[in-house]
Design a protein around this motif. Sequence first.
Motif, PDB file in Angstrom:
ATOM      1  N   MET A 275     -37.338  -3.885 -15.269  1.00 52.99           N
ATOM      2  CA  MET A 275     -38.211  -2.768 -15.527  1.00 52.99           C
ATOM      3  C   MET A 275     -39.668  -3.244 -15.474  1.00 52.99           C
ATOM      4  N   THR A 276     -40.478  -2.491 -14.793  1.00 52.87           N
ATOM      5  CA  THR A 276     -41.875  -2.873 -14.650  1.00 52.87           C
ATOM      6  C   THR A 276     -42.701  -2.203 -15.738  1.00 52.87           C
ATOM      7  N   SER A 277     -43.830  -2.795 -16.006  1.00 56.29           N
ATOM      8  CA  SER A 277     -44.704  -2.256 -17.055  1.00 56.29           C
ATOM      9  C   SER A 277     -45.375  -0.977 -16.555  1.00 56.29           C
ATOM     10  N   PRO A 278     -45.795  -0.129 -17.488  1.00 57.20           N
ATOM     11  CA  PRO A 278     -46.493   1.102 -17.083  1.00 57.20           C
ATOM     12  C   PRO A 278     -47.782   0.820 -16.312  1.00 57.20           C
ATOM     13  N   LEU A 279     -48.439  -0.268 -16.652  1.00 59.10           N
ATOM     14  CA  LEU A 279     -49.675  -0.603 -15.943  1.00 59.10           C
ATOM     15  C   LEU A 279     -49.383  -0.981 -14.486  1.00 59.10           C
ATOM     16  N   THR A 280     -48.292  -1.684 -14.272  1.00 56.73           N
ATOM     17  CA  THR A 280     -47.901  -2.033 -12.900  1.00 56.73           C
ATOM     18  C   THR A 280     -47.541  -0.778 -12.113  1.00 56.73           C
ATOM     19  N   GLN A 281     -46.836   0.141 -12.755  1.00 59.75           N
ATOM     20  CA  GLN A 281     -46.495   1.404 -12.095  1.00 59.75           C
ATOM     21  C   GLN A 281     -47.755   2.209 -11.785  1.00 59.75           C
ATOM     22  N   LEU A 282     -48.702   2.216 -12.719  1.00 59.80           N
ATOM     23  CA  LEU A 282     -49.973   2.896 -12.487  1.00 59.80           C
ATOM     24  C   LEU A 282     -50.719   2.260 -11.318  1.00 59.80           C
ATOM     25  N   GLY A 283     -50.667   0.932 -11.232  1.00 64.14           N
ATOM     26  CA  GLY A 283     -51.305   0.234 -10.116  1.00 64.14           C
ATOM     27  C   GLY A 283     -50.679   0.601  -8.789  1.00 64.14           C
ATOM     28  N   ALA A 284     -49.354   0.701  -8.782  1.00 62.24           N
ATOM     29  CA  ALA A 284     -48.666   1.087  -7.541  1.00 62.24           C
ATOM     30  C   ALA A 284     -49.041   2.512  -7.136  1.00 62.24           C
ATOM     31  N   LEU A 285     -49.113   3.401  -8.119  1.00 55.19           N
ATOM     32  CA  LEU A 285     -49.490   4.782  -7.836  1.00 55.19           C
ATOM     33  C   LEU A 285     -50.928   4.863  -7.322  1.00 55.19           C
ATOM     34  N   ALA A 286     -51.827   4.121  -7.939  1.00 55.39           N
ATOM     35  CA  ALA A 286     -53.225   4.118  -7.497  1.00 55.39           C
ATOM     36  C   ALA A 286     -53.339   3.571  -6.078  1.00 55.39           C
ATOM     37  N   ALA A 287     -52.560   2.540  -5.766  1.00 56.50           N
ATOM     38  CA  ALA A 287     -52.585   1.976  -4.412  1.00 56.50           C
ATOM     39  C   ALA A 287     -52.073   2.995  -3.393  1.00 56.50           C
ATOM     40  N   LEU A 288     -51.015   3.723  -3.745  1.00 53.98           N
ATOM     41  CA  LEU A 288     -50.481   4.747  -2.836  1.00 53.98           C
ATOM     42  C   LEU A 288     -51.500   5.866  -2.618  1.00 53.98           C
ATOM     43  N   GLN A 289     -52.147   6.295  -3.695  1.00 53.08           N
ATOM     44  CA  GLN A 289     -53.152   7.345  -3.560  1.00 53.08           C
ATOM     45  C   GLN A 289     -54.336   6.864  -2.716  1.00 53.08           C
TER      46      GLN A 289
ATOM     47  N   GLY B 233     -61.970   3.668  -6.327  1.00 59.17           N
ATOM     48  CA  GLY B 233     -62.390   3.271  -7.667  1.00 59.17           C
ATOM     49  C   GLY B 233     -61.220   3.139  -8.619  1.00 59.17           C
ATOM     50  N   ARG B 234     -60.314   4.086  -8.565  1.00 57.02           N
ATOM     51  CA  ARG B 234     -59.121   4.016  -9.427  1.00 57.02           C
ATOM     52  C   ARG B 234     -58.275   2.800  -9.082  1.00 57.02           C
ATOM     53  N   ASN B 235     -58.115   2.559  -7.792  1.00 56.48           N
ATOM     54  CA  ASN B 235     -57.313   1.419  -7.365  1.00 56.48           C
ATOM     55  C   ASN B 235     -57.960   0.107  -7.814  1.00 56.48           C
ATOM     56  N   SER B 236     -59.261   0.001  -7.659  1.00 51.02           N
ATOM     57  CA  SER B 236     -59.970  -1.210  -8.081  1.00 51.02           C
ATOM     58  C   SER B 236     -59.860  -1.408  -9.587  1.00 51.02           C
ATOM     59  N   ALA B 237     -60.007  -0.328 -10.344  1.00 48.52           N
ATOM     60  CA  ALA B 237     -59.926  -0.428 -11.802  1.00 48.52           C
ATOM     61  C   ALA B 237     -58.531  -0.857 -12.253  1.00 48.52           C
ATOM     62  N   THR B 238     -57.498  -0.278 -11.656  1.00 49.88           N
ATOM     63  CA  THR B 238     -56.138  -0.663 -12.059  1.00 49.88           C
ATOM     64  C   THR B 238     -55.834  -2.096 -11.638  1.00 49.88           C
ATOM     65  N   GLU B 239     -56.334  -2.514 -10.476  1.00 52.50           N
ATOM     66  CA  GLU B 239     -56.137  -3.910 -10.071  1.00 52.50           C
ATOM     67  C   GLU B 239     -56.806  -4.861 -11.060  1.00 52.50           C
ATOM     68  N   THR B 240     -57.988  -4.499 -11.529  1.00 43.08           N
ATOM     69  CA  THR B 240     -58.690  -5.324 -12.515  1.00 43.08           C
ATOM     70  C   THR B 240     -57.899  -5.381 -13.821  1.00 43.08           C
ATOM     71  N   LEU B 241     -57.393  -4.233 -14.265  1.00 42.49           N
ATOM     72  CA  LEU B 241     -56.598  -4.210 -15.499  1.00 42.49           C
ATOM     73  C   LEU B 241     -55.329  -5.045 -15.366  1.00 42.49           C
ATOM     74  N   ILE B 242     -54.671  -4.948 -14.226  1.00 44.18           N
ATOM     75  CA  ILE B 242     -53.453  -5.729 -13.998  1.00 44.18           C
ATOM     76  C   ILE B 242     -53.777  -7.213 -13.976  1.00 44.18           C
ATOM     77  N   ARG B 243     -54.871  -7.573 -13.316  1.00 40.65           N
ATOM     78  CA  ARG B 243     -55.290  -8.977 -13.275  1.00 40.65           C
ATOM     79  C   ARG B 243     -55.565  -9.506 -14.687  1.00 40.65           C
ATOM     80  N   LYS B 244     -56.248  -8.720 -15.495  1.00 39.90           N
ATOM     81  CA  LYS B 244     -56.547  -9.131 -16.869  1.00 39.90           C
ATOM     82  C   LYS B 244     -55.275  -9.251 -17.696  1.00 39.90           C
ATOM     83  N   GLU B 245     -54.352  -8.308 -17.503  1.00 43.46           N
ATOM     84  CA  GLU B 245     -53.089  -8.374 -18.243  1.00 43.46           C
ATOM     85  C   GLU B 245     -52.298  -9.625 -17.857  1.00 43.46           C
ATOM     86  N   LYS B 246     -52.253  -9.929 -16.580  1.00 42.61           N
ATOM     87  CA  LYS B 246     -51.538 -11.130 -16.139  1.00 42.61           C
ATOM     88  C   LYS B 246     -52.192 -12.392 -16.680  1.00 42.61           C
ATOM     89  N   GLN B 247     -53.530 -12.412 -16.691  1.00 47.51           N
ATOM     90  CA  GLN B 247     -54.238 -13.565 -17.243  1.00 47.51           C
ATOM     91  C   GLN B 247     -53.940 -13.714 -18.732  1.00 47.51           C
TER      92      GLN B 247
END
Length: 142
Positions: free
Chosen positions: A1-15, A102-116
């Motif tokens: 199961m993936t985290s909600p933030l990862t799912q949000l990142g995937a959705l932002a990338a698709l959009q 902008g949304r995609n960049s923001a979610t990528e930044t959040l995912i990067r911070k979460e992974k760090q």
Amino acid sequence: MTSPLTQLGALAALQHDAAMAELARHNRALQILEHRISGLRQRRHTCPPAGSEDAVPLTLTSGHYDRWQRWVDQELTKLNAELACARARRDPLVQAARLAFGRNSATETLIRKEKQAMREKAQKRLEQSILQDQLAKNPLSF
């Protein structure tokens, strides 16, 4: 199961991909319209070829050339109106692409911070377990 933030990142990338594809499709349609207008403008004032050097072309004397020029003028008017409408429709597409970027960049930044943060937690756990092992082996060392 993936985290909600990862799912949000995937959705932002698709959009983002969808918005960019729509903008690219629209830009291509604009280029096609501009090319058609340019082609008609270039051919608009070309004189039909004459049969011989002294003869007046039959299309000029019969009125076909004038009729063709009027058709070209009407077609140019129609294409220019289509181009103006298409350019007006482009602004919301550009805005949507910017927003998606902008949304995609923001979610990528959040995912990067979460992974760090997860890496740092894992590093601290590893250091704590190593320290616990050393203390267990030698209880008198500080």
